[in-house]
Design an enzyme around this catalytic site. Structure first.
Site, PDB file in Angstrom:
ATOM      1  N   SER A   1       0.836  -1.208   0.000  1.00 22.59           N
ATOM      2  CA  SER A   1       0.000   0.000   0.000  1.00 22.59           C
ATOM      3  C   SER A   1       0.870   1.257   0.000  1.00 22.59           C
ATOM      4  O   SER A   1       2.061   1.201   0.332  1.00 22.59           O
ATOM      5  CB  SER A   1      -0.925   0.025   1.227  1.00 22.59           C
ATOM      6  OG  SER A   1      -0.169   0.154   2.419  1.00 22.59           O
TER       7      SER A   1
ATOM      8  N   LEU B   1       3.189   4.408  -0.285  1.00 16.04           N
ATOM      9  CA  LEU B   1       4.505   4.672  -0.865  1.00 16.04           C
ATOM     10  C   LEU B   1       5.237   3.372  -1.177  1.00 16.04           C
ATOM     11  O   LEU B   1       5.963   3.282  -2.177  1.00 16.04           O
ATOM     12  CB  LEU B   1       5.335   5.530   0.089  1.00 16.04           C
ATOM     13  CG  LEU B   1       4.727   6.877   0.496  1.00 16.04           C
ATOM     14  CD1 LEU B   1       5.683   7.631   1.414  1.00 16.04           C
ATOM     15  CD2 LEU B   1       4.388   7.716  -0.725  1.00 16.04           C
TER      16      LEU B   1
ATOM     17  N   ASP C   1       4.261  -7.228   4.020  1.00 15.36           N
ATOM     18  CA  ASP C   1       3.176  -6.370   4.486  1.00 15.36           C
ATOM     19  C   ASP C   1       2.236  -7.195   5.360  1.00 15.36           C
ATOM     20  O   ASP C   1       2.222  -8.432   5.284  1.00 15.36           O
ATOM     21  CB  ASP C   1       2.415  -5.797   3.287  1.00 15.36           C
ATOM     22  CG  ASP C   1       1.631  -4.540   3.615  1.00 15.36           C
ATOM     23  OD1 ASP C   1       2.027  -3.453   3.158  1.00 15.36           O
ATOM     24  OD2 ASP C   1       0.623  -4.638   4.339  1.00 15.36           O
TER      25      ASP C   1
ATOM     26  N   ASP D   1       4.725  -8.992  10.120  1.00 15.98           N
ATOM     27  CA  ASP D   1       4.505  -8.016  11.178  1.00 15.98           C
ATOM     28  C   ASP D   1       5.883  -7.518  11.594  1.00 15.98           C
ATOM     29  O   ASP D   1       6.654  -8.251  12.209  1.00 15.98           O
ATOM     30  CB  ASP D   1       3.784  -8.671  12.357  1.00 15.98           C
ATOM     31  CG  ASP D   1       3.521  -7.707  13.503  1.00 15.98           C
ATOM     32  OD1 ASP D   1       4.055  -6.580  13.486  1.00 15.98           O
ATOM     33  OD2 ASP D   1       2.801  -8.095  14.451  1.00 15.98           O
ATOM     34  N   VAL D   2       6.215  -6.275  11.233  1.00 13.99           N
ATOM     35  CA  VAL D   2       7.575  -5.778  11.467  1.00 13.99           C
ATOM     36  C   VAL D   2       7.872  -5.528  12.945  1.00 13.99           C
ATOM     37  O   VAL D   2       8.998  -5.183  13.298  1.00 13.99           O
ATOM     38  CB  VAL D   2       7.878  -4.505  10.646  1.00 13.99           C
ATOM     39  CG1 VAL D   2       7.843  -4.799   9.156  1.00 13.99           C
ATOM     40  CG2 VAL D   2       6.938  -3.364  11.028  1.00 13.99           C
TER      41      VAL D   2
ATOM     42  N   SER E   1      10.435  11.306   7.592  1.00 12.60           N
ATOM     43  CA  SER E   1       9.292  12.192   7.355  1.00 12.60           C
ATOM     44  C   SER E   1       9.741  13.620   7.635  1.00 12.60           C
ATOM     45  O   SER E   1      10.699  13.852   8.380  1.00 12.60           O
ATOM     46  CB  SER E   1       8.135  11.826   8.295  1.00 12.60           C
ATOM     47  OG  SER E   1       7.166  12.853   8.349  1.00 12.60           O
TER      48      SER E   1
ATOM     49  N   TYR F   1       5.541  10.073  16.715  1.00 14.92           N
ATOM     50  CA  TYR F   1       5.840   9.930  15.293  1.00 14.92           C
ATOM     51  C   TYR F   1       7.146  10.632  14.933  1.00 14.92           C
ATOM     52  O   TYR F   1       8.008  10.067  14.249  1.00 14.92           O
ATOM     53  CB  TYR F   1       4.685  10.493  14.475  1.00 14.92           C
ATOM     54  CG  TYR F   1       4.838  10.332  12.983  1.00 14.92           C
ATOM     55  CD1 TYR F   1       4.756   9.070  12.390  1.00 14.92           C
ATOM     56  CD2 TYR F   1       5.049  11.435  12.159  1.00 14.92           C
ATOM     57  CE1 TYR F   1       4.883   8.920  11.019  1.00 14.92           C
ATOM     58  CE2 TYR F   1       5.179  11.293  10.783  1.00 14.92           C
ATOM     59  CZ  TYR F   1       5.101  10.035  10.225  1.00 14.92           C
ATOM     60  OH  TYR F   1       5.225   9.879   8.861  1.00 14.92           O
TER      61      TYR F   1
ATOM     62  N   LYS G   1      10.616   8.947  13.460  1.00  9.87           N
ATOM     63  CA  LYS G   1      11.172   9.349  12.174  1.00  9.87           C
ATOM     64  C   LYS G   1      12.480  10.134  12.335  1.00  9.87           C
ATOM     65  O   LYS G   1      13.377  10.048  11.491  1.00  9.87           O
ATOM     66  CB  LYS G   1      10.148  10.173  11.394  1.00  9.87           C
ATOM     67  CG  LYS G   1       8.900   9.392  10.998  1.00  9.87           C
ATOM     68  CD  LYS G   1       9.245   8.193  10.124  1.00  9.87           C
ATOM     69  CE  LYS G   1       8.011   7.507   9.572  1.00  9.87           C
ATOM     70  NZ  LYS G   1       8.342   6.380   8.669  1.00  9.87           N
TER      71      LYS G   1
ATOM     72  N   PHE H   1       2.102  13.384   1.614  1.00  7.70           N
ATOM     73  CA  PHE H   1       1.937  12.587   0.399  1.00  7.70           C
ATOM     74  C   PHE H   1       0.609  11.856   0.467  1.00  7.70           C
ATOM     75  O   PHE H   1       0.133  11.521   1.550  1.00  7.70           O
ATOM     76  CB  PHE H   1       3.073  11.567   0.252  1.00  7.70           C
ATOM     77  CG  PHE H   1       4.237  12.082  -0.566  1.00  7.70           C
ATOM     78  CD1 PHE H   1       4.526  11.530  -1.802  1.00  7.70           C
ATOM     79  CD2 PHE H   1       5.014  13.117  -0.097  1.00  7.70           C
ATOM     80  CE1 PHE H   1       5.576  12.007  -2.563  1.00  7.70           C
ATOM     81  CE2 PHE H   1       6.065  13.605  -0.848  1.00  7.70           C
ATOM     82  CZ  PHE H   1       6.352  13.044  -2.101  1.00  7.70           C
TER      83      PHE H   1
END
Length: 263
Positions: free
Chosen positions: A15, A17, A36, A60-61, A155, A168, A172, A201
């Site tokens: 999904s 990017l 994914d 699952d990362v 980001s 977040y 990042k 984005f």
């Protein structure tokens, strides 16, 4: 480094990017290992790209064993195809905004912080460290002895995060700050590391934005006055792979936009 006839791992590749990146690399002759959580989207993408040059792994990362299994199976796939591993693009990520202290004087739940850090930061680190033992064994194909590349996703929040983006921005910002030391760790193997830091984005995360928030963000855009397209992100990933002088740096992909302190 050439994309053609190399295998690329793309986390979050079903999904947003990651999806655009998987398609771009495939279009340029790459074999794609799509990792994914969304098995339905992943299998649909494999059908679109063709089973010869694409494989999907439900990953699952946040779980080392999940990544390890997918990386090992990807390595086995490269042996069967003869198409060696060329790179890892860590595009799996989440937003999950929340102020560190809310209007009721309640602190942000640690579970919320862990959720963001575990996917955006821990998942990135874990994927890279598990893929590297396979990448260091790749036969160099470039006159410089290049074996591959790691492309991480940060980001604009790493530099000018908004209210509600503490977790977040921390995740990042960490990805951005580890770019150079990672580069220095893996340079001896002929592997490069580059980070892309996109601003607003079009993605599953930005689809959740209200029209009010979107209009507020558009007021601080320079040019173009719109959200970036996933294909524009994927084009930069392609350039990072192909341009061997890009290494140890964070590339802002934001059209000159700087996020406001208030919406």
């Amino acid at each position: 480094m050439k994309i053609q006839d190399r295998t690329f791992i793309v986390t979050g590749g079903a999904s947003g990017l990651g999806l655009a990146t998987a398609k771009e690399l495939h279009k340029n002759g790459g074999y794609i290992s799509i990792m994914d959580m969304n098995s339905e989207a992943g299998e649909t993408l494999v059908k679109e790209l063709g089973t010869e040059k694409a494989k999907f792994f439900e990953v699952d990362v946040t779980k080392t064993e999940s990544i390890q299994t997918a990386v090992n199976e990807t390595a086995q796939w490269t042996k069967s195809t003869g198409i060696e591993l060329g790179g890892v693009i860590t595009a799996a990520g989440v937003g999950f905004p929340g102020k560190i202290i809310d209007r009721h004087n309640e602190p942000l739940a640690m579970e919320s912080i862990d959720f963001v850090l575990n996917i955006n930061l821990r998942g990135t680190l874990d994927t890279i460290r598990l893929a590297l033992p396979h990448m260091t064994q790749v036969t160099p194909t470039h006159p410089d002895g290049e074996r591959g590349i790691i492309v991480m996703v940060a980001s604009s929040a790493a530099f000018d995060g908004q209210p509600g983006q503490v977790a977040y921005a921390a995740s990042k910002g960490a990805v951005a700050s580890m770019t150079l030391p990672l580069t220095r760790d893996i340079a001896q193997y002929g592997i490069r590391a580059v980070t892309i830091a996109p601003s607003l984005f079009e993605s599953n995360m930005t689809k959740l934005l209200s029209n009010k928030v979107r209009k507020s963000l558009e007021r601080v855009m320079e040019f173009p006055v719109r959200a970036g397209k996933a294909e524009e992100f994927a084009a930069l990933v392609r350039h990072c792979i192909e341009n061997s002088m890009l290494n140890g740096t964070v590339l802002r992909l934001d059209g000159g936009m700087r996020m406001p302190s208030k919406l």
